[in-house]
Design an enzyme around this catalytic site. Structure first.
Site, short mmCIF file in Angstrom:
data_model
loop_
_atom_site.label_atom_id
_atom_site.label_comp_id
_atom_site.label_asym_id
_atom_site.label_seq_id
_atom_site.Cartn_x
_atom_site.Cartn_y
_atom_site.Cartn_z
CG HIS A 123 -22.69 -84.45 127.61
ND1 HIS A 123 -23.64 -85.33 128.07
CD2 HIS A 123 -22.38 -83.66 128.67
CE1 HIS A 123 -23.89 -85.09 129.35
NE2 HIS A 123 -23.13 -84.08 129.74
CG ASP A 200 -25.83 -81.79 122.76
OD1 ASP A 200 -26.50 -80.90 123.31
OD2 ASP A 200 -25.03 -82.53 123.37
CD GLN A 203 -22.07 -76.73 127.87
OE1 GLN A 203 -21.75 -75.56 128.09
NE2 GLN A 203 -22.43 -77.54 128.84
CE LYS A 226 -26.04 -78.28 130.14
NZ LYS A 226 -25.14 -78.63 131.23
CB CYS A 364 -20.94 -86.20 131.02
SG CYS A 364 -21.65 -86.18 132.66
#
Ligand code: PLP
Length: 407
Positions: A123, A200, A203, A226, A364
């Site tokens: 991303h 990261d 998600q 999220k 993104c």
């Protein structure tokens, strides 16, 4: 008892929203998930019964708010499996967390000749800060490739690792492909070269918690919104020793030990990175969202999401002219797809007319779009409160939209 998505939906007030096109079918969970009443009530109640600024005043409300904020920190750290020796820093979300790692670690310790390894599926939040740090320090970015099924090419990753590698910064799960990366294996690769490992988890956070326990990460970044929590809050969980060695992020109140005209000394992590008044009620509601998740049958939720993903992937796979981007074996419940000659925004606009919310565009992840040779895609992303009936309705409407737009 089998996981009952219909029952779970009752926890989420917005899911009974009636869109202009019909009852809402919310398939945009990878962008932001909806909130259960427990989270909404927690935040509202915080402002009703215990809100004040934290850490600063001797009065009762400030004490109450401080206790709640620190309790939230503990809940968040524990939920994501932060072991002894790690600190949980509240941030505005994954973007800010990733920027802290890039600028406060990379900006201080990287130099010309050093290398940062990213991947093709990142991303922008895990690309742009590193590009800026590379520009300022002279370090170079190396990019691990992906395989045709959308999984990370581990050979490519291994081939890039050398004594020059100072940090490997990779997503746990791709927001476009859905691919879940083997972070336990990547952490071993990082360790073998003496590099740090930054993950990261924007998600993956709601989906693959077990992986975090199996991997040896130096930093992980998460966003509350999220994970069915509020917007504008998230966390950076990192090794306390490394966090303490890094540059500060912002200067201001609460992050200092002492300030004088002669100079300033800083507190240690996590406060060192929490200048100014944070999103106090948001932190409490973030913790409440995680408590809510813990109260669910998470194994049942996972199986339900897997069944939804299978049905969705098969349905989309049968529509002529559609190309699914990412069919790796291990995926979060995301299906991105492109249709030659049809703009993804046209597809999502037609779906919107039936009350279906999906995301379209580059998500993104422009370098990934370039790598895949597409300008953009539509993305249907699911959560445990979605149903098989919604998936079937989506496929029916998508078929009609594609037929209309192509012929
Ligand atoms: N990383 C990934 C993989 C994402 O999908 C996102 C958001 O979609 C981010 C980082 C940034 O998260 P946020 O916008 O919550 O800061």
């Amino acid at each position: 008892m089998a996981f009952d998505a219909h029952k779970i939906r009752e926890d989420f007030p917005i899911l009974s929203y009636r869109a202009e096109g019909g009852p809402l079918v919310y398939f945009d969970n990878a962008a932001s998930a909806q909130k259960p009443a427990a989270v909404i009530d927690c935040e509202a109640d915080f402002y009703r019964s215990k809100y004040s600024n934290i850490h600063r005043s001797a009065h009762e409300l400030s004490r109450k708010a401080t206790v709640a904020f620190e309790a939230a920190r503990k809940t968040v750290g524990e939920f994501f499996g932060a072991p002894e020796g790690y600190s949980t820093v509240f941030t505005r979300g994954s973007t800010e967390s990733l920027n802290i790692v890039a600028f406060c670690y990379g900006g201080k310790f990287l130099k010309a000749g050093d290398e940062i390894i990213l991947s093709q599926m990142e991303h922008h939040a895990n690309i742009v800060p590193w590009q800026e740090v590379a520009r300022r320090t002279g370090a170079a970015i190396r990019v691990a490739d992906i395989l045709p099924d959308g999984s990370l090419d581990m050979d490519s990753l291994r081939s890039l690792v050398s004594a020059r590698t100072k940090i490997i910064s990779i997503c746990h799960a791709s927001n476009v492909l859905g691919t879940v990366n083997d972070i336990a294996e990547i952490s071993k690769i990082a360790r073998s070269s003496g590099a740090l490992f930054n993950v990261d988890c924007a998600q993956s956070a709601p989906h693959c918690l077990d992986d975090l326990r199996a991997a040896d990460c130096d930093f992980i970044s998460v966003s509350a919104h999220k994970c069915f929590g509020p917007g504008g809050v998230g966390a950076l969980i990192g090794r306390t020793g490394i966090l303490n060695s890094m540059d500060i992020w912002m200067g201001g109140g609460d992050m200092i030990e002492s300030v004088s005209w002669g100079g300033t000394t800083y507190r240690t992590a996590p406060e060192k990175f929490e200048a100014g008044t944070p999103n106090i009620a948001g932190a409490a509601a973030f913790a409440r969202a995680l408590e809510y998740l813990k109260s669910l049958d998470l194994e049942g939720a996972k199986l339900h999401e897997a069944a939804l993903l299978k049905r969705l992937s098969e349905g989309i796979g049968q529509i002529r002219g559609l190309r699914i981007l990412g069919v790796a074996e291990r995926k979060t419940p995301i299906v991105s797809f492109a249709c030659e000659g049809v703009h993804p925004n046209d597809i999502s606009t037609m779906l919107d007319a039936s009350g279906i919310a999906v995301r379209s565009g580059h998500h993104c992840a422009e370098p990934l779009m370039d790598r895949l040779g597409v300008k953009g895609s539509c993305r249907a992303s699911l959560a445990f409160y979605n149903t098989i009936e919604e998936v079937d309705f989506f496929i029916e409407k998508l078929k009609k939209a594609i037929h209309f737009l192509r012929f």
